[in-house]
Design an enzyme around this catalytic site. Structure first.
Site, PDB file in Angstrom:
ATOM      1  N   ARG A  85      19.256  37.875  -5.963  1.00 31.95           N
ATOM      2  CA  ARG A  85      19.195  36.506  -6.443  1.00 31.95           C
ATOM      3  C   ARG A  85      20.476  35.734  -6.152  1.00 31.95           C
ATOM      4  O   ARG A  85      21.567  36.243  -6.330  1.00 31.95           O
ATOM      5  CB  ARG A  85      18.958  36.545  -7.941  1.00 31.95           C
ATOM      6  CG  ARG A  85      18.934  35.193  -8.493  1.00 31.95           C
ATOM      7  CD  ARG A  85      18.329  35.172  -9.840  1.00 31.95           C
ATOM      8  NE  ARG A  85      18.416  33.804 -10.284  1.00 31.95           N
ATOM      9  CZ  ARG A  85      18.219  33.416 -11.504  1.00 31.95           C
ATOM     10  NH1 ARG A  85      17.916  34.294 -12.408  1.00 31.95           N
ATOM     11  NH2 ARG A  85      18.316  32.169 -11.822  1.00 31.95           N
ATOM     12  N   ARG A  94      14.294  30.854  -6.488  1.00 31.38           N
ATOM     13  CA  ARG A  94      14.951  32.151  -6.631  1.00 31.38           C
ATOM     14  C   ARG A  94      14.020  33.267  -6.227  1.00 31.38           C
ATOM     15  O   ARG A  94      12.811  33.159  -6.294  1.00 31.38           O
ATOM     16  CB  ARG A  94      15.447  32.383  -8.045  1.00 31.38           C
ATOM     17  CG  ARG A  94      14.396  32.665  -9.100  1.00 31.38           C
ATOM     18  CD  ARG A  94      13.678  31.428  -9.560  1.00 31.38           C
ATOM     19  NE  ARG A  94      14.587  30.339  -9.877  1.00 31.38           N
ATOM     20  CZ  ARG A  94      15.221  30.252 -11.036  1.00 31.38           C
ATOM     21  NH1 ARG A  94      14.995  31.126 -11.982  1.00 31.38           N
ATOM     22  NH2 ARG A  94      16.004  29.257 -11.278  1.00 31.38           N
ATOM     23  N   ASP A  97      13.362  35.871 -11.218  1.00 27.98           N
ATOM     24  CA  ASP A  97      13.904  35.376 -12.496  1.00 27.98           C
ATOM     25  C   ASP A  97      13.206  36.140 -13.615  1.00 27.98           C
ATOM     26  O   ASP A  97      11.971  36.181 -13.663  1.00 27.98           O
ATOM     27  CB  ASP A  97      13.611  33.870 -12.605  1.00 27.98           C
ATOM     28  CG  ASP A  97      14.238  33.237 -13.833  1.00 27.98           C
ATOM     29  OD1 ASP A  97      15.329  33.660 -14.234  1.00 27.98           O
ATOM     30  OD2 ASP A  97      13.633  32.314 -14.397  1.00 27.98           O
ATOM     31  N   ASP A  99      12.992  36.481 -17.760  1.00 29.78           N
ATOM     32  CA  ASP A  99      13.361  35.873 -19.045  1.00 29.78           C
ATOM     33  C   ASP A  99      12.853  36.757 -20.176  1.00 29.78           C
ATOM     34  O   ASP A  99      11.706  37.216 -20.147  1.00 29.78           O
ATOM     35  CB  ASP A  99      12.731  34.482 -19.180  1.00 29.78           C
ATOM     36  CG  ASP A  99      13.418  33.438 -18.306  1.00 29.78           C
ATOM     37  OD1 ASP A  99      14.629  33.584 -18.053  1.00 29.78           O
ATOM     38  OD2 ASP A  99      12.745  32.500 -17.876  1.00 29.78           O
TER      39      ASP A  99
HETATM   40  N1  A4P Z   1      19.632  33.181 -21.629  1.00 32.73           N
HETATM   41  C1  A4P Z   1      19.539  32.740 -22.904  1.00 32.73           C
HETATM   42  N2  A4P Z   1      18.406  33.141 -23.466  1.00 32.73           N
HETATM   43  C2  A4P Z   1      17.732  33.876 -22.530  1.00 32.73           C
HETATM   44  C3  A4P Z   1      16.488  34.560 -22.559  1.00 32.73           C
HETATM   45  N3  A4P Z   1      15.690  34.562 -23.646  1.00 32.73           N
HETATM   46  N4  A4P Z   1      16.097  35.212 -21.427  1.00 32.73           N
HETATM   47  C4  A4P Z   1      20.789  32.900 -20.758  1.00 32.73           C
HETATM   48  C5  A4P Z   1      16.908  35.188 -20.303  1.00 32.73           C
HETATM   49  N5  A4P Z   1      18.118  34.560 -20.240  1.00 32.73           N
HETATM   50  C6  A4P Z   1      18.524  33.900 -21.351  1.00 32.73           C
HETATM   51  O1  A4P Z   1      19.755  31.974 -17.028  1.00 32.73           O
HETATM   52  C7  A4P Z   1      20.893  31.313 -17.535  1.00 32.73           C
HETATM   53  C8  A4P Z   1      21.375  32.043 -18.765  1.00 32.73           C
HETATM   54  O2  A4P Z   1      20.406  31.959 -19.783  1.00 32.73           O
HETATM   55  C9  A4P Z   1      21.591  33.534 -18.597  1.00 32.73           C
HETATM   56  O3  A4P Z   1      22.875  33.838 -18.156  1.00 32.73           O
HETATM   57  C10 A4P Z   1      21.352  34.092 -20.012  1.00 32.73           C
HETATM   58  O4  A4P Z   1      22.561  34.474 -20.630  1.00 32.73           O
HETATM   59  P1  A4P Z   1      19.489  31.996 -15.507  1.00 32.73           P
HETATM   60  O5  A4P Z   1      18.271  32.818 -15.311  1.00 32.73           O
HETATM   61  O6  A4P Z   1      20.720  32.337 -14.799  1.00 32.73           O
HETATM   62  O7  A4P Z   1      19.280  30.455 -15.194  1.00 32.73           O
HETATM   63  P2  A4P Z   1      18.011  29.727 -14.727  1.00 32.73           P
HETATM   64  O8  A4P Z   1      16.825  30.639 -14.793  1.00 32.73           O
HETATM   65  O9  A4P Z   1      18.322  29.027 -13.466  1.00 32.73           O
HETATM   66  O10 A4P Z   1      17.875  28.616 -15.796  1.00 32.73           O
HETATM   67  P3  A4P Z   1      16.942  28.669 -16.978  1.00 32.73           P
HETATM   68  O11 A4P Z   1      17.199  27.471 -17.827  1.00 32.73           O
HETATM   69  O12 A4P Z   1      16.970  30.022 -17.623  1.00 32.73           O
HETATM   70  O13 A4P Z   1      15.582  28.440 -16.278  1.00 32.73           O
HETATM   71  P4  A4P Z   1      14.299  29.101 -16.759  1.00 32.73           P
HETATM   72  O14 A4P Z   1      14.059  28.588 -18.116  1.00 32.73           O
HETATM   73  O15 A4P Z   1      14.345  30.549 -16.528  1.00 32.73           O
HETATM   74  O16 A4P Z   1      13.260  28.419 -15.782  1.00 32.73           O
HETATM   75  N6  A4P Z   1       8.163  27.005 -12.603  1.00 32.73           N
HETATM   76  C11 A4P Z   1       7.205  27.928 -12.404  1.00 32.73           C
HETATM   77  N7  A4P Z   1       5.966  27.564 -12.028  1.00 32.73           N
HETATM   78  N8  A4P Z   1       7.481  29.261 -12.590  1.00 32.73           N
HETATM   79  C12 A4P Z   1       8.732  29.711 -12.976  1.00 32.73           C
HETATM   80  O17 A4P Z   1       8.920  30.937 -13.118  1.00 32.73           O
HETATM   81  N9  A4P Z   1      10.997  29.103 -13.636  1.00 32.73           N
HETATM   82  C13 A4P Z   1      11.943  28.212 -13.904  1.00 32.73           C
HETATM   83  C14 A4P Z   1      13.249  28.671 -14.417  1.00 32.73           C
HETATM   84  C15 A4P Z   1      11.674  26.780 -13.724  1.00 32.73           C
HETATM   85  N10 A4P Z   1      10.341  26.453 -13.246  1.00 32.73           N
HETATM   86  C16 A4P Z   1       9.409  27.386 -13.014  1.00 32.73           C
HETATM   87  C17 A4P Z   1       9.757  28.753 -13.211  1.00 32.73           C
HETATM   88 MG    MG Z   2      16.018  32.364 -16.443  1.00 33.51          MG
END
Ligand code: A4P
Ligand code: MG
Length: 157
Positions: A85, A94, A97, A99
């Site tokens: 990643r 990415r 990812d 979560d």
């Molecule tokens: N973090 C805090 N809480 C959590 C948790 N419950 N699970 C922190 C995972 N991580 C958590 O994450 C940033 C920081 O969030 C981590 O260092 C951790 O300490 P990251 O994965 O580096 O950043 P990111 O994923 O770029 O940002 P973010 O805000 O986490 O994005 P999301 O919410 O993961 O969304 N559309 C579709 N169709 N499918 C997808 O999978 N994914 C996203 C990403 C956006 N749009 C999408 C999808």
């Molecule tokens: Mg994430």
């Protein structure tokens, strides 16, 4: 040490061979210490939500784990790294990812970890696969609220 708990992990990929990446991630989750994959949802093709790039492939896995939530998060990040990643900017396309959506019934509000995942209820790509394997975790009203988001189950391998 606490008794093993049930946790749900959201899996997403939208670069490279996303189907293979998501399948591989589910296998890797099953190889984590003190952990078993109890259920895995179908794979879904989904429209990018607040993100750019090609369609995503998403799924949700139910784990039984003896890991603490922060330990599990560290392992999820390790698996993301293994998948090569890169993070040029937030929500960039990415390869993988992961979560942590739910960890038992715990509420965690830390600097590195928020559980339940703060944005999961706004996202069809989380709620639809989660409701497939854990219907008790998702209400009909929550599903109705995201019904405008494009999501399509992929056929099984
Ligand atoms: N973090 C805090 N809480 C959590 C948790 N419950 N699970 C922190 C995972 N991580 C958590 O994450 C940033 C920081 O969030 C981590 O260092 C951790 O300490 P990251 O994965 O580096 O950043 P990111 O994923 O770029 O940002 P973010 O805000 O986490 O994005 P999301 O919410 O993961 O969304 N559309 C579709 N169709 N499918 C997808 O999978 N994914 C996203 C990403 C956006 N749009 C999408 C999808
Ligand atoms: Mg994430």
């Amino acid at each position: 040490m606490r008794e093993p708990v049930i946790a749900y992990v959201g899996i997403g990929a939208n670069l490279g061979d996303a189907v293979a990446t998501v399948r591989g991630a589910i296998e890797r989750l099953g190889s984590l210490p003190q952990s078993h994959v109890m259920k895995a949802s179908s794979l879904y093709r989904t429209a990018p939500h607040d993100a750019q790039g090609p369609d995503f492939v998403n799924a949700v896995a139910q784990l039984q784990t003896g890991l603490e939530a922060d330990e599990l998060l560290a392992h999820l990040q390790e698996i993301e790294q293994e998948a090569g990643r890169e993070r040029p900017y937030r929500n960039a396309p990415r390869t993988l990812d992961l979560d942590l959506l739910l960890y038992a019934a715990d509420r965690i509000d830390g600097a590195k970890l928020t559980v339940p995942h703060p944005r999961m209820r706004e996202r069809a790509f989380v709620l639809v696969p989660l409701s497939e394997i854990a219907p008790q975790e998702v209400t009909a009203a929550q599903l109705a609220a995201v019904s405008g988001q494009r999501i399509e189950a992929l056929p099984p391998a």
